[in-house]
Design an enzyme around this catalytic site. Structure first.
Site, PDB file in Angstrom:
ATOM      1  N   LYS A   1       0.844  -1.210   0.000  1.00  0.00           N
ATOM      2  CA  LYS A   1       0.000   0.000   0.000  1.00  0.00           C
ATOM      3  C   LYS A   1       0.871   1.249   0.000  1.00  0.00           C
ATOM      4  O   LYS A   1       0.671   2.166  -0.790  1.00  0.00           O
ATOM      5  CB  LYS A   1      -0.911  -0.016   1.241  1.00  0.00           C
ATOM      6  CG  LYS A   1      -1.525   1.338   1.560  1.00  0.00           C
ATOM      7  CD  LYS A   1      -2.418   1.308   2.788  1.00  0.00           C
ATOM      8  CE  LYS A   1      -1.738   1.559   4.105  1.00  0.00           C
ATOM      9  NZ  LYS A   1      -1.363   2.964   4.378  1.00  0.00           N
ATOM     10  N   ASN A   2       1.855   1.267   0.907  1.00  0.00           N
ATOM     11  CA  ASN A   2       2.623   2.501   1.079  1.00  0.00           C
ATOM     12  C   ASN A   2       3.644   2.734  -0.031  1.00  0.00           C
ATOM     13  O   ASN A   2       4.201   3.818  -0.138  1.00  0.00           O
ATOM     14  CB  ASN A   2       3.290   2.533   2.459  1.00  0.00           C
ATOM     15  CG  ASN A   2       2.264   2.734   3.560  1.00  0.00           C
ATOM     16  OD1 ASN A   2       1.106   3.043   3.274  1.00  0.00           O
ATOM     17  ND2 ASN A   2       2.667   2.556   4.803  1.00  0.00           N
TER      18      ASN A   2
ATOM     19  N   ARG B   1       0.586  14.940  12.963  1.00  0.00           N
ATOM     20  CA  ARG B   1       1.377  14.526  11.791  1.00  0.00           C
ATOM     21  C   ARG B   1       1.718  15.766  10.973  1.00  0.00           C
ATOM     22  O   ARG B   1       1.097  16.060   9.954  1.00  0.00           O
ATOM     23  CB  ARG B   1       0.614  13.468  10.996  1.00  0.00           C
ATOM     24  CG  ARG B   1       0.405  12.229  11.863  1.00  0.00           C
ATOM     25  CD  ARG B   1      -0.163  11.073  11.141  1.00  0.00           C
ATOM     26  NE  ARG B   1       0.708  10.515  10.158  1.00  0.00           N
ATOM     27  CZ  ARG B   1       0.350   9.502   9.366  1.00  0.00           C
ATOM     28  NH1 ARG B   1      -0.836   8.975   9.469  1.00  0.00           N
ATOM     29  NH2 ARG B   1       1.196   9.025   8.467  1.00  0.00           N
ATOM     30  N   PRO B   2       2.742  16.491  11.433  1.00  0.00           N
ATOM     31  CA  PRO B   2       3.099  17.743  10.743  1.00  0.00           C
ATOM     32  C   PRO B   2       3.662  17.491   9.349  1.00  0.00           C
ATOM     33  O   PRO B   2       4.076  16.376   9.031  1.00  0.00           O
ATOM     34  CB  PRO B   2       4.168  18.356  11.658  1.00  0.00           C
ATOM     35  CG  PRO B   2       4.732  17.216  12.431  1.00  0.00           C
ATOM     36  CD  PRO B   2       3.653  16.179  12.541  1.00  0.00           C
TER      37      PRO B   2
ATOM     38  N   ILE C   1       8.553   6.825  16.714  1.00  0.00           N
ATOM     39  CA  ILE C   1       8.164   7.536  15.486  1.00  0.00           C
ATOM     40  C   ILE C   1       6.900   8.360  15.735  1.00  0.00           C
ATOM     41  O   ILE C   1       6.846   9.541  15.413  1.00  0.00           O
ATOM     42  CB  ILE C   1       7.910   6.556  14.302  1.00  0.00           C
ATOM     43  CG1 ILE C   1       9.099   5.598  14.127  1.00  0.00           C
ATOM     44  CG2 ILE C   1       7.615   7.318  13.018  1.00  0.00           C
ATOM     45  CD1 ILE C   1      10.361   6.209  13.608  1.00  0.00           C
TER      46      ILE C   1
ATOM     47  N   CYS D   1      -4.282  12.701  13.297  1.00  0.00           N
ATOM     48  CA  CYS D   1      -5.110  11.511  13.131  1.00  0.00           C
ATOM     49  C   CYS D   1      -4.962  10.657  14.378  1.00  0.00           C
ATOM     50  O   CYS D   1      -4.307  11.061  15.334  1.00  0.00           O
ATOM     51  CB  CYS D   1      -4.750  10.752  11.867  1.00  0.00           C
ATOM     52  SG  CYS D   1      -3.119  10.039  11.934  1.00  0.00           S
TER      53      CYS D   1
ATOM     54  N   ARG E   1      -4.207  10.822   4.711  1.00  0.00           N
ATOM     55  CA  ARG E   1      -3.055  11.704   4.813  1.00  0.00           C
ATOM     56  C   ARG E   1      -2.110  11.623   3.612  1.00  0.00           C
ATOM     57  O   ARG E   1      -1.454  12.591   3.259  1.00  0.00           O
ATOM     58  CB  ARG E   1      -2.267  11.332   6.064  1.00  0.00           C
ATOM     59  CG  ARG E   1      -2.420  12.270   7.182  1.00  0.00           C
ATOM     60  CD  ARG E   1      -1.317  11.994   8.152  1.00  0.00           C
ATOM     61  NE  ARG E   1      -0.045  12.292   7.540  1.00  0.00           N
ATOM     62  CZ  ARG E   1       0.554  13.456   7.635  1.00  0.00           C
ATOM     63  NH1 ARG E   1       0.030  14.416   8.338  1.00  0.00           N
ATOM     64  NH2 ARG E   1       1.716  13.657   7.046  1.00  0.00           N
TER      65      ARG E   1
ATOM     66  N   ASP F   1       5.826  20.063   8.050  1.00  0.00           N
ATOM     67  CA  ASP F   1       6.791  21.162   7.946  1.00  0.00           C
ATOM     68  C   ASP F   1       8.025  20.773   7.122  1.00  0.00           C
ATOM     69  O   ASP F   1       8.579  21.595   6.384  1.00  0.00           O
ATOM     70  CB  ASP F   1       7.212  21.625   9.344  1.00  0.00           C
ATOM     71  CG  ASP F   1       7.741  20.475  10.205  1.00  0.00           C
ATOM     72  OD1 ASP F   1       7.072  19.418  10.261  1.00  0.00           O
ATOM     73  OD2 ASP F   1       8.830  20.607  10.795  1.00  0.00           O
TER      74      ASP F   1
ATOM     75  N   ASP G   1       4.731   0.597  12.070  1.00  0.00           N
ATOM     76  CA  ASP G   1       3.490   0.010  11.552  1.00  0.00           C
ATOM     77  C   ASP G   1       3.271  -1.434  12.015  1.00  0.00           C
ATOM     78  O   ASP G   1       2.232  -2.031  11.708  1.00  0.00           O
ATOM     79  CB  ASP G   1       3.470   0.066  10.009  1.00  0.00           C
ATOM     80  CG  ASP G   1       3.333   1.494   9.503  1.00  0.00           C
ATOM     81  OD1 ASP G   1       2.956   2.370  10.287  1.00  0.00           O
ATOM     82  OD2 ASP G   1       3.624   1.732   8.308  1.00  0.00           O
TER      83      ASP G   1
ATOM     84  N   ARG H   1      -8.728  -0.273   5.066  1.00  0.00           N
ATOM     85  CA  ARG H   1      -7.845   0.721   4.440  1.00  0.00           C
ATOM     86  C   ARG H   1      -6.518   0.095   4.006  1.00  0.00           C
ATOM     87  O   ARG H   1      -5.891   0.570   3.070  1.00  0.00           O
ATOM     88  CB  ARG H   1      -7.535   1.854   5.427  1.00  0.00           C
ATOM     89  CG  ARG H   1      -8.678   2.804   5.677  1.00  0.00           C
ATOM     90  CD  ARG H   1      -8.218   3.937   6.582  1.00  0.00           C
ATOM     91  NE  ARG H   1      -6.862   4.319   6.222  1.00  0.00           N
ATOM     92  CZ  ARG H   1      -5.909   4.656   7.085  1.00  0.00           C
ATOM     93  NH1 ARG H   1      -6.161   4.705   8.367  1.00  0.00           N
ATOM     94  NH2 ARG H   1      -4.702   4.960   6.667  1.00  0.00           N
TER      95      ARG H   1
END
Ligand code: EPU
Length: 422
Positions: free
Chosen positions: A22-23, A122-123, A331, A117, A93, A125, A309, A401
């Site tokens: 997925k990622n 979950r920035p 993390i 979330c 996201r 920047d 994860d 998901r």
């Protein structure tokens, strides 16, 4: 909203094929924006996150199709809109990773700023800092990140590290933008996750010039244009790790097909050290648990460290160890929504800041529980397989998901899971 009824305890035995990642699929789908025309991605899993990302690309003007063999094609010949709307990006996201490719191709983009979330703040920047260094002018307006580079992007030396190490999607964004920037870009402290290597390999197949793939220093020589591609995404190491934990939690034996052990060394090492056997077998592996699991400690880290994860799933496994274990989340320090739910199933977990102390128990006991995010819900499914009685998990859309037909695939190897529409 669907609900799972899981009857336990069961022992899993048999063979499972691991799907494409997925990622890796999500940023690779975004990469199709960079080259006008029809790209085809193979092994993209059929998941709700992938459909939502497809919706996002369609909203920009792309045409998305899946053929009978499951290949996903993205025709990005026409981009008629450069706005990633809140309504879609707030649902997922990863929508943020259209920022880099749209900026590079169209010279402008607005993307809704993703909120926090269930796994914490979950920035973005670092994404913004990296793109600014490539020459983009970026400001925030009505909750949108508005970026412009009317005269194109220009390569630079960019440090992408942050307070929690590298950033996966931040690296994806800057990498994709840099492929079409003028001159050379060096990304230092780039994410080394296999999903980023997949993306970089796909970009090179599209005509990009990226070296250092898999290392924390990516060097990109900008090119004038990229061409559409046919690319196969690699297997999902998080799905594989979840099935490994499922075999171990149920004292079973699972053969995983299509799984790259070399990308999972931290996980394999942890399993072996607690008494679970993992043996390589023909492009996959066999995971077997005989006897008690030993207690252990682990800390989540960027790749090649232990992945965040899989933190929740391995917490279930250590809950059944003989003795005390410690899990430290480095993390996403708030990624512990599963802790209270697992305690409802008679686990003995105590959270102290970003650390959870696990006192092993002899057995878990079924209870009604609530899924809160993707990996937390995978952990609840594993707990349900091991627990005595019927575990009822609400809000299983979270698990849909990221895991395709999870109940069917687990049932095929001995689970007893019924999906009920609620
Ligand atoms: N961070 C910042 N600033 C930024 C970006 C990140 O401070 O601009 C921080 C984050 O808050 C976090 C750390 O850096 O503490 C790492 O976050 P990262 O940016 O790497 O996460 P991500 O790219 O948004 C991807 C995966 C996640 C996975 C993380 C970490 C996708 C679509 N998502 O997210 O996957 O947990 O990397 O490996 O690739 C999941 O699949 O369940 C999932 C959440």
């Amino acid at each position: 909203m669907d609900v799972f009824h899981i009857e336990g305890p069961v022992q899993l035995n048999g063979s499972v094929r691991i799907n494409g990642s997925k990622n890796a699929s999500l940023p690779t789908m975004a990469a199709a924006i960079l080259a006008a025309g029809k790209s085809t991605l193979k092994s993209v899993p059929n998941l709700s996150d992938i459909s939502v990302f497809g919706e996002l690309l369609s909203s920009l003007g792309c045409t998305i199709e899946r053929n009978d063999s499951g290949d996903l094609s993205i025709d990005s010949s026409v981009i008629e809109n450069t706005v990633g709307e809140y309504e879609i990006v707030s649902r997922m996201r990863a929508g943020i990773c259209i920022l880099g490719p749209l900026l590079a191709r169209c010279g402008k983009v607005s993307v809704s700023m993703p909120g926090g979330c269930a796994i914490g703040d979950r920035p973005v920047d670092i994404h913004i800092r990296g793109l600014r260094q490539l020459g983009a002018k970026i400001h925030l307006e009505n909750g949108y990140i508005v970026a412009e580079a009317p005269h194109g992007l220009k390569g630079d030396d960019i440090f992408l590290g942050g307070p929690f190490g590298s950033t996966v999607l931040g690296t994806a964004n800057v990498l994709m933008a840099a492929t079409l920037a003028k001159g050379k870009t060096t990304i230092e402290s780039a994410a080394c996750e296999p999903e980023i290597s997949d993306l970089a390999n796909c970009l090179n197949k599209m005509g990009a010039k990226i070296s250092g793939i898999g290392s924390p220093r990516l060097i990109i020589e900008g090119v004038k244009q990229l061409h559409p591609v046919e690319f196969e995404v690699g297997p999902d190491r998080i799905e594989a790790g979840t099935f490994m934990a499922a075999a171990a939690v149920t004292s079973g034996e699972l053969k995983l097909e299509n799984c790259r052990l070399e990308e999972m060394m931290a996980v394999v090492d942890k399993l072996r050290s607690i008494g679970v056997t993992v043996e390589a077998a023909n492009g996959g592996c066999v995971v077997t648990r005989n006897g008690l699991v030993k207690p252990s400690d682990f800390t989540t880290q960027p790749y090649p460290g232990f992945p965040t994860d899989l933190q929740a799933q391995f917490m279930v496994l250590l809950s059944l160890a003989k003795g005390n274990s410690v899990v430290t989340e480095k993390i996403f320090p708030d990624r512990f929504m599963h802790v209270a739910e697992l305690n409802r199933m008679a686990a003995n977990l105590r959270k102290e800041g970003p650390v959870v102390i696990i006192a092993g128990v002899k057995k878990l006991i079924a209870a009604p529980v609530m899924a809160s995010d993707l990996r937390a819900s995978a952990a609840l499914v594993l707990a349900g397989l091991a627990a005595k009685g019927t575990t009822v998990i609400q809000r299983v859309y979270h698990i849909d998901r990221g895991y395709e037909k999870i109940e069917k695939r687990l049932n095929a190897v001995g689970a007893k899971i019924i999906r009920k529409s609620g």
